[in-house]
Design a protein around this motif. Structure first.
Motif, PDB file in Angstrom:
ATOM      1  N   UNK A  60       0.858  -1.182   0.000  1.00  0.00           N
ATOM      2  CA  UNK A  60       0.000   0.000   0.000  1.00  0.00           C
ATOM      3  C   UNK A  60       0.893   1.230   0.000  1.00  0.00           C
ATOM      4  N   UNK A  61       0.533   2.221  -0.800  1.00  0.00           N
ATOM      5  CA  UNK A  61       1.448   3.332  -1.058  1.00  0.00           C
ATOM      6  C   UNK A  61       1.366   4.455  -0.036  1.00  0.00           C
ATOM      7  N   UNK A  62       0.298   4.518   0.745  1.00  0.00           N
ATOM      8  CA  UNK A  62       0.044   5.712   1.556  1.00  0.00           C
ATOM      9  C   UNK A  62       0.175   5.397   3.044  1.00  0.00           C
ATOM     10  N   UNK A  63       1.147   6.024   3.686  1.00  0.00           N
ATOM     11  CA  UNK A  63       1.261   5.922   5.140  1.00  0.00           C
ATOM     12  C   UNK A  63       0.692   7.156   5.826  1.00  0.00           C
ATOM     13  N   UNK A  64       0.613   8.273   5.092  1.00  0.00           N
ATOM     14  CA  UNK A  64       0.097   9.524   5.653  1.00  0.00           C
ATOM     15  C   UNK A  64      -0.982  10.087   4.724  1.00  0.00           C
ATOM     16  N   UNK A  65      -2.242   9.676   4.922  1.00  0.00           N
ATOM     17  CA  UNK A  65      -3.312  10.145   4.029  1.00  0.00           C
ATOM     18  C   UNK A  65      -3.431  11.667   3.973  1.00  0.00           C
ATOM     19  N   UNK A  66      -3.173  12.351   5.085  1.00  0.00           N
ATOM     20  CA  UNK A  66      -3.405  13.793   5.101  1.00  0.00           C
ATOM     21  C   UNK A  66      -2.518  14.526   4.102  1.00  0.00           C
ATOM     22  N   UNK A  81     -12.816  15.524   2.171  1.00  0.00           N
ATOM     23  CA  UNK A  81     -11.564  14.777   2.149  1.00  0.00           C
ATOM     24  C   UNK A  81     -11.341  14.142   3.515  1.00  0.00           C
ATOM     25  N   UNK A  82     -11.242  12.814   3.527  1.00  0.00           N
ATOM     26  CA  UNK A  82     -11.204  12.082   4.788  1.00  0.00           C
ATOM     27  C   UNK A  82     -10.128  11.014   4.778  1.00  0.00           C
ATOM     28  N   UNK A  83      -9.667  10.641   5.954  1.00  0.00           N
ATOM     29  CA  UNK A  83      -8.904   9.403   6.080  1.00  0.00           C
ATOM     30  C   UNK A  83      -9.874   8.234   6.028  1.00  0.00           C
ATOM     31  N   UNK A  84      -9.334   7.051   5.744  1.00  0.00           N
ATOM     32  CA  UNK A  84     -10.193   5.854   5.683  1.00  0.00           C
ATOM     33  C   UNK A  84      -9.369   4.583   5.935  1.00  0.00           C
ATOM     34  N   UNK A  85      -8.726   4.454   7.068  1.00  0.00           N
ATOM     35  CA  UNK A  85      -8.937   5.232   8.267  1.00  0.00           C
ATOM     36  C   UNK A  85      -7.620   5.829   8.754  1.00  0.00           C
ATOM     37  N   UNK A  86      -7.724   6.678   9.819  1.00  0.00           N
ATOM     38  CA  UNK A  86      -6.588   7.040  10.642  1.00  0.00           C
ATOM     39  C   UNK A  86      -6.454   5.978  11.725  1.00  0.00           C
TER      40      UNK A  86
END
Length: 349
Positions: A60-66, A81-86
């Motif tokens: 998975x490419x994203x460690x920091x969605x924000x 715009x949301x995390x899914x999930x934090x």
């Protein structure tokens, strides 16, 4: 009745087995840039919400969605715009709030948080947390996050971090409070917690009939009522895997290889049975896969919204290393064909 429609993604970039061989996994940097393009398209098409997952593993490419959502914030105008999930249990709630308040500024009030315990546990040893504290970490950090969200100055104490003594937390969000959805895979305890706290809830429905979640929603509503909270003011969302193509046949064909490959990676880790076409088609016909033509997917969304009484439905795509152009085509069909069917059905409800 307004039903919000959106997308969730985990930023998958794992290799997939196709009828023609193996498609190489997408590099993390390419996948992240693709995600920004997908959010921009979803915004252009009038979709309501984009949620991006947090993971700490190679596939998975994203460690920091924000950070990724912030890149899209200034290039979009209305999509939330949301995390899914934090993965709140292995993060610091004050830093979580500060990051999302910054996103809220960049998006002019469009940030949301989906706070979860995490079905993937890689972040716990990575950041030095003990899995034996799984429950208390989540309970205490959710409490602190809710306090920071409501109050500029915070006093808090617990067993999982040093106390906070009347300290200010900045910057503050554009919204008076950032919406915090409690995210769950369906445990009754999570439904009860969300209802008792008066939090909106997101159910990850990734297998079996979506309607089986009626029991969870009943627990959620009962807990809210017991706490003196008007259940009609609480928002319920779901997200499920899915894919849209011009025809059912095309969608079934395109979506099976990446779905099977992604499932089998986890199956090997968790002792699940390997995925089969029989299981795949059963989930499409009777379960939680929203795969097919726009008409088919729209009808299944309508049935889910009515059957569960939800306010928001999010389709999770892409899966695995599905080509970016296929993902963009699916989003296009979702916005241009699925959304109008759903909107039209519920406009007089």
């Amino acid at each position: 009745m307004k039903v919000e429609l959106g997308i969730t993604s985990f930023g998958d970039n794992n290799a997939i087995h196709t009828p023609d061989g193996i498609q190489d996994k997408i590099s993390a940097d390419e996948r992240i840039r693709n995600i920004v393009e997908e959010i921009k398209l979803a915004d252009k098409l009038g979709l309501d919400i984009y949620g991006l997952g947090e993971h700490h593993r190679e596939d998975y490419a994203v460690s920091d969605p924000v950070t990724v959502l912030a890149a899209a914030a200034t290039q979009t105008s209305h999509i939330r715009l949301s995390s899914a999930v934090t993965v709140l249990s292995s993060d610091d709630p004050i830093r979580v709030y500060q990051r999302f308040a910054t996103l809220d500024a960049l998006s002019n009030g469009r940030a949301e948080i989906m706070a979860g315990r995490g079905s993937f546990i890689e972040s716990f040893p990575l950041f030095g947390f003990d899995l034996n504290d799984y429950e208390v970490l989540y309970e205490e950090k959710l409490d602190l996050l809710m306090q920071v969200n409501k109050n500029e100055k915070v006093s808090w104490s617990g067993s999982t971090r040093r106390p906070v003594d009347n300290k200010g937390v900045y910057p503050r969000a554009v919204q008076s409070e950032i919406p915090i959805f409690l995210a769950t895979g369906g445990t009754p305890q999570s439904s009860y917690r969300a209802g008792a706290l008066g939090l909106p809830i997101t159910y990850a429905i990734i297998g079996g009939s979506p309607l089986r979640f009626r029991q969870n929603i009943a627990v959620y509503h009962a807990a809210a009522e017991s706490a003196g909270i008007d259940k009609n003011k609480l928002k319920i969302a779901t997200h499920s895997w899915g894919y849209i193509a011009e025809t059912d046949e095309e969608a079934f064909r395109d979506y099976y290889p990446p779905t099977a490959a992604s499932h089998n990676v986890l199956a090997k880790e968790r002792g699940w049975p390997r995925y089969s076409e029989q299981s795949y088609m059963h989930e499409i016909e009777h379960g939680a896969l929203y795969v097919g033509s726009p008409e088919r997917v729209a009808q299944k969304i309508i049935e889910t919204v009515e059957g569960l009484g939800i306010d928001r439905f999010m389709i999770h795509l892409p899966m695995g290393s599905m080509p970016h152009e296929k993902t963009m085509q699916a989003i296009q069909l979702y916005g241009e064909k699925v959304k109008p069917i759903v909107d039209d059905y519920f406009k007089d409800k």
